[in-house]
Design a protein around this motif. Structure first.
Motif, PDB file in Angstrom:
ATOM      1  N   ILE A   5       4.716  -3.863   5.114  1.00  0.00           N
ATOM      2  CA  ILE A   5       5.745  -4.519   5.918  1.00  0.00           C
ATOM      3  C   ILE A   5       6.073  -3.666   7.141  1.00  0.00           C
ATOM      4  CG2 ILE A   5       8.187  -5.171   5.956  1.00  0.00           C
ATOM      5  CD1 ILE A   5       7.830  -6.034   3.024  1.00  0.00           C
ATOM      6  N   ARG A   6       6.194  -2.357   6.933  1.00  0.00           N
ATOM      7  CA  ARG A   6       6.502  -1.470   8.055  1.00  0.00           C
ATOM      8  C   ARG A   6       5.358  -1.429   9.061  1.00  0.00           C
ATOM      9  NH1 ARG A   6       9.076   3.258   4.189  1.00  0.00           N
ATOM     10  NH2 ARG A   6      11.241   2.481   4.216  1.00  0.00           N
ATOM     11  N   SER A   7       4.133  -1.386   8.566  1.00  0.00           N
ATOM     12  CA  SER A   7       2.969  -1.332   9.457  1.00  0.00           C
ATOM     13  C   SER A   7       2.840  -2.615  10.260  1.00  0.00           C
ATOM     14  CB  SER A   7       1.702  -1.087   8.633  1.00  0.00           C
ATOM     15  OG  SER A   7       0.550  -1.145   9.444  1.00  0.00           O
ATOM     16  N   ASP A   8       2.946  -3.769   9.580  1.00  0.00           N
ATOM     17  CA  ASP A   8       2.837  -5.051  10.271  1.00  0.00           C
ATOM     18  C   ASP A   8       3.972  -5.239  11.272  1.00  0.00           C
ATOM     19  OD1 ASP A   8       0.605  -5.550   8.769  1.00  0.00           O
ATOM     20  OD2 ASP A   8       1.598  -6.915   7.370  1.00  0.00           O
ATOM     21  N   GLY A   9       5.177  -4.830  10.879  1.00  0.00           N
ATOM     22  CA  GLY A   9       6.326  -4.973  11.762  1.00  0.00           C
ATOM     23  C   GLY A   9       6.197  -4.128  13.006  1.00  0.00           C
ATOM     24  N   ALA A  10       5.733  -2.909  12.834  1.00  0.00           N
ATOM     25  CA  ALA A  10       5.556  -2.038  13.986  1.00  0.00           C
ATOM     26  C   ALA A  10       4.502  -2.593  14.936  1.00  0.00           C
ATOM     27  CB  ALA A  10       5.165  -0.636  13.520  1.00  0.00           C
ATOM     28  N   ALA A  11       3.428  -3.146  14.372  1.00  0.00           N
ATOM     29  CA  ALA A  11       2.377  -3.730  15.207  1.00  0.00           C
ATOM     30  C   ALA A  11       2.895  -4.943  15.968  1.00  0.00           C
ATOM     31  CB  ALA A  11       1.181  -4.107  14.345  1.00  0.00           C
ATOM     32  N   ALA A  12       3.649  -5.820  15.277  1.00  0.00           N
ATOM     33  CA  ALA A  12       4.197  -7.007  15.933  1.00  0.00           C
ATOM     34  C   ALA A  12       5.245  -6.631  16.975  1.00  0.00           C
ATOM     35  CB  ALA A  12       4.794  -7.951  14.895  1.00  0.00           C
ATOM     36  N   ALA A  13       6.011  -5.575  16.694  1.00  0.00           N
ATOM     37  CA  ALA A  13       7.059  -5.151  17.623  1.00  0.00           C
ATOM     38  C   ALA A  13       6.480  -4.629  18.921  1.00  0.00           C
ATOM     39  CB  ALA A  13       7.939  -4.080  16.974  1.00  0.00           C
ATOM     40  N   ALA A  14       5.214  -4.211  18.904  1.00  0.00           N
ATOM     41  CA  ALA A  14       4.580  -3.707  20.119  1.00  0.00           C
ATOM     42  C   ALA A  14       4.509  -4.768  21.209  1.00  0.00           C
ATOM     43  CB  ALA A  14       3.185  -3.187  19.799  1.00  0.00           C
ATOM     44  N   ALA A  15       4.607  -6.048  20.812  1.00  0.00           N
ATOM     45  CA  ALA A  15       4.592  -7.129  21.796  1.00  0.00           C
ATOM     46  C   ALA A  15       5.862  -7.156  22.634  1.00  0.00           C
ATOM     47  CB  ALA A  15       4.402  -8.475  21.100  1.00  0.00           C
ATOM     48  N   ASP A  16       6.919  -6.517  22.146  1.00  0.00           N
ATOM     49  CA  ASP A  16       8.190  -6.421  22.858  1.00  0.00           C
ATOM     50  C   ASP A  16       8.379  -4.958  23.245  1.00  0.00           C
ATOM     51  OD1 ASP A  16      10.776  -6.387  23.771  1.00  0.00           O
ATOM     52  OD2 ASP A  16      11.580  -7.618  22.158  1.00  0.00           O
ATOM     53  N   ILE A  18       7.687 -11.028  14.080  1.00  0.00           N
ATOM     54  CA  ILE A  18       8.000  -9.871  13.242  1.00  0.00           C
ATOM     55  C   ILE A  18       8.604 -10.324  11.913  1.00  0.00           C
ATOM     56  CG2 ILE A  18       9.553  -7.882  13.045  1.00  0.00           C
ATOM     57  CD1 ILE A  18       9.146  -7.558  16.121  1.00  0.00           C
ATOM     58  N   MET A  19       9.551 -11.247  11.976  1.00  0.00           N
ATOM     59  CA  MET A  19      10.182 -11.732  10.753  1.00  0.00           C
ATOM     60  C   MET A  19       9.195 -12.509   9.877  1.00  0.00           C
ATOM     61  SD  MET A  19      13.326 -10.621  10.711  1.00  0.00           S
ATOM     62  CE  MET A  19      12.688  -9.112  11.451  1.00  0.00           C
ATOM     63  N   LEU A  20       8.358 -13.331  10.512  1.00  0.00           N
ATOM     64  CA  LEU A  20       7.363 -14.085   9.742  1.00  0.00           C
ATOM     65  C   LEU A  20       6.338 -13.157   9.100  1.00  0.00           C
ATOM     66  CD1 LEU A  20       6.640 -17.252  11.934  1.00  0.00           C
ATOM     67  CD2 LEU A  20       7.779 -17.169   9.711  1.00  0.00           C
ATOM     68  N   ALA A  21       5.965 -12.082   9.803  1.00  0.00           N
ATOM     69  CA  ALA A  21       5.017 -11.132   9.228  1.00  0.00           C
ATOM     70  C   ALA A  21       5.597 -10.489   7.974  1.00  0.00           C
ATOM     71  CB  ALA A  21       4.649 -10.061  10.260  1.00  0.00           C
ATOM     72  N   ALA A  22       6.873 -10.101   8.034  1.00  0.00           N
ATOM     73  CA  ALA A  22       7.519  -9.510   6.856  1.00  0.00           C
ATOM     74  C   ALA A  22       7.614 -10.526   5.725  1.00  0.00           C
ATOM     75  CB  ALA A  22       8.902  -8.992   7.240  1.00  0.00           C
ATOM     76  N   TRP A  23       7.973 -11.760   6.066  1.00  0.00           N
ATOM     77  CA  TRP A  23       8.107 -12.805   5.042  1.00  0.00           C
ATOM     78  C   TRP A  23       6.775 -13.097   4.370  1.00  0.00           C
ATOM     79  CZ3 TRP A  23       6.144 -17.940   5.641  1.00  0.00           C
ATOM     80  CH2 TRP A  23       6.518 -18.819   4.612  1.00  0.00           C
ATOM     81  N   ARG A  24       5.697 -13.157   5.157  1.00  0.00           N
ATOM     82  CA  ARG A  24       4.384 -13.432   4.586  1.00  0.00           C
ATOM     83  C   ARG A  24       3.964 -12.348   3.586  1.00  0.00           C
ATOM     84  NH1 ARG A  24       2.924 -14.253  10.196  1.00  0.00           N
ATOM     85  NH2 ARG A  24       3.002 -16.484  10.732  1.00  0.00           N
ATOM     86  N   THR A  25       4.293 -11.115   3.879  1.00  0.00           N
ATOM     87  CA  THR A  25       3.949 -10.016   2.968  1.00  0.00           C
ATOM     88  C   THR A  25       4.838 -10.028   1.732  1.00  0.00           C
ATOM     89  OG1 THR A  25       3.210  -8.671   4.838  1.00  0.00           O
ATOM     90  CG2 THR A  25       3.685  -7.514   2.795  1.00  0.00           C
ATOM     91  N   LEU A  26       6.107 -10.343   1.940  1.00  0.00           N
ATOM     92  CA  LEU A  26       7.083 -10.343   0.842  1.00  0.00           C
ATOM     93  C   LEU A  26       6.845 -11.448  -0.175  1.00  0.00           C
ATOM     94  CD1 LEU A  26      10.604  -9.888   2.461  1.00  0.00           C
ATOM     95  CD2 LEU A  26       9.694  -8.595   0.527  1.00  0.00           C
ATOM     96  N   ARG A  27       6.558 -12.620   0.311  1.00  0.00           N
ATOM     97  CA  ARG A  27       6.600 -13.825  -0.520  1.00  0.00           C
ATOM     98  C   ARG A  27       5.742 -13.745  -1.782  1.00  0.00           C
ATOM     99  NH1 ARG A  27       5.296 -19.909  -0.204  1.00  0.00           N
ATOM    100  NH2 ARG A  27       7.349 -20.864  -0.395  1.00  0.00           N
ATOM    101  N   PRO A  28       4.493 -13.331  -1.706  1.00  0.00           N
ATOM    102  CA  PRO A  28       3.691 -13.287  -2.937  1.00  0.00           C
ATOM    103  C   PRO A  28       4.251 -12.323  -3.988  1.00  0.00           C
ATOM    104  CG  PRO A  28       2.294 -13.132  -0.986  1.00  0.00           C
ATOM    105  CD  PRO A  28       3.698 -12.958  -0.522  1.00  0.00           C
ATOM    106  N   HIS A  29       4.830 -11.209  -3.537  1.00  0.00           N
ATOM    107  CA  HIS A  29       5.314 -10.196  -4.479  1.00  0.00           C
ATOM    108  C   HIS A  29       6.691 -10.540  -5.031  1.00  0.00           C
ATOM    109  CE1 HIS A  29       2.020  -7.369  -3.632  1.00  0.00           C
ATOM    110  NE2 HIS A  29       2.096  -7.834  -2.400  1.00  0.00           N
ATOM    111  N   LEU A  30       7.527 -11.146  -4.190  1.00  0.00           N
ATOM    112  CA  LEU A  30       8.889 -11.440  -4.624  1.00  0.00           C
ATOM    113  C   LEU A  30       8.997 -12.787  -5.331  1.00  0.00           C
ATOM    114  CD1 LEU A  30      11.613  -9.933  -4.338  1.00  0.00           C
ATOM    115  CD2 LEU A  30      12.122 -11.463  -2.443  1.00  0.00           C
ATOM    116  N   LEU A  31       8.237 -13.780  -4.844  1.00  0.00           N
ATOM    117  CA  LEU A  31       8.361 -15.139  -5.361  1.00  0.00           C
ATOM    118  C   LEU A  31       7.105 -15.637  -6.066  1.00  0.00           C
ATOM    119  CD1 LEU A  31      10.141 -16.838  -2.315  1.00  0.00           C
ATOM    120  CD2 LEU A  31      11.174 -15.609  -4.236  1.00  0.00           C
TER     121      LEU A  31
END
Length: 307
Positions: free
Chosen positions: A242-253, A282-295
């Motif tokens: 989540i941190r890696s994907d978020g940091a990569a997506a945040a680079a767009a801003d 960024i939020m969708l990237a975190a959600w996509r990673t979270l969803r399989p593990h949490l739900l």
């Protein structure tokens, strides 16, 4: 609807959620000084299929029909506010109860717009309840606050033992792409999450032009996004992803900041920046990673977010 509040507000009948024409003019505004709209939803598990069994509404706040884009286990509900924007004095209330073992995904068809206050405070309350083993996903699209909006937002999430929750909000202060900033006004937020009878999260604050500019607030940025997830603790590898994907997506801003923290029973993902599209990714990237593990559900792209 014009940016400085509508010069005319649509008429809604008891049988149709869609507006009919109303003559423009000051008299039309006075005839409908504010919307008071509420929507109460109820979901139950029916042999592995989640069904929308309660749908009570008052005023212009609706769900047209339940959707099942990923099969019967998860019921998707798109919450529609037909006026398309909120003006000073409007009151919106949404509540949803998801019964034991049921799963509901709640979203909106477009960005919410909060217009100039005109001397009145607008309010929105969201109250969600998940029974034992149930799951709620609350992923509305971004919220845009026009200059001089005065808004109070309250979220109250109650989760029984074994229930899971993922919720996200993206707040845009002014319309930066149109050269408009949030120079005056006030946005008050309160978010409370209880899990298994225990208070897990209590966050409150007020966004003002001074606070937005302050290093202790938004440090001059115009977009803030927060994702909260409650459920089983995530493995270290998932949090790292989540941190890696978020940091990569945040680079767009170029002005963006990103962070993800796992507390006891709670994951907090935050982003500050100036680009609402980057915040969404960024939020969708975190959600996509979270969803399989949490739900235990595969990720997908919400169709309403891509229209």
């Amino acid at each position: 609807m014009p940016d400085t509040a509508a010069s005319a507000r649509p008429i809604y009948s008891a049988t149709s959620p869609f507006p009919a024409a109303m003559p423009a003019g000051e008299g039309a505004v006075r005839a409908h000084p504010a919307w008071h709209a509420s929507l109460a939803l109820g979901f139950v598990d029916d042999g592995g299929t989640t069904r929308l069994v309660e749908r009570r509404h008052s005023g212009p706040l609706r769900v047209q029909k339940p959707l099942y884009p990923e099969g019967g286990a998860v019921c998707h509900a798109i919450i529609v506010h037909p006026p398309g924007g909120v003006v000073g004095g409007d009151q919106l209330a949404l509540s949803a109860t998801v019964g034991e073992g049921a799963r509901a995904f709640l979203t909106t068809p477009g960005a919410a717009k909060w217009y100039k206050a005109n001397g009145k405070v607008s309010r929105q309350t969201v109250r969600l309840h998940a029974g034992a083993g149930a799951a709620i996903e609350w992923l509305p699209q971004e919220t845009i606050f026009f200059d001089d909006a005065h808004v109070e937002l309250e979220q109250d999430i109650t989760l029984e033992a074994g229930a899971s929750y993922i919720g996200c909000e993206i707040l845009c202060m002014g319309r930066r792409a149109s050269g408009e900033s949030f120079r005056s006004g006030r946005v008050v937020q309160r978010t409370r999450i209880r899990h298994g009878g225990r208070l897990l999260w209590w966050d409150q604050g007020a966004l003002t032009p001074h606070g937005i500019a302050s290093p202790l607030g938004m440090d001059g940025r115009s977009v803030c996004a927060t994702l909260l997830a409650v459920g089983a603790a995530l493995p270290a590898a998932v949090l790292a992803q989540i941190r890696s994907d978020g940091a990569a997506a945040a680079a767009a801003d170029a002005s963006g900041m990103f962070g993800a923290t796992q507390l006891k029973g709670l994951l907090v993902v935050r982003h500050l920046g100036d680009d609402s599209e980057a915040a969404r990714e960024i939020m969708l990237a975190a959600w996509r990673t979270l969803r399989p593990h949490l739900l235990g559900r595969a990720p997908f792209d919400p169709r309403s977010w891509r229209t």
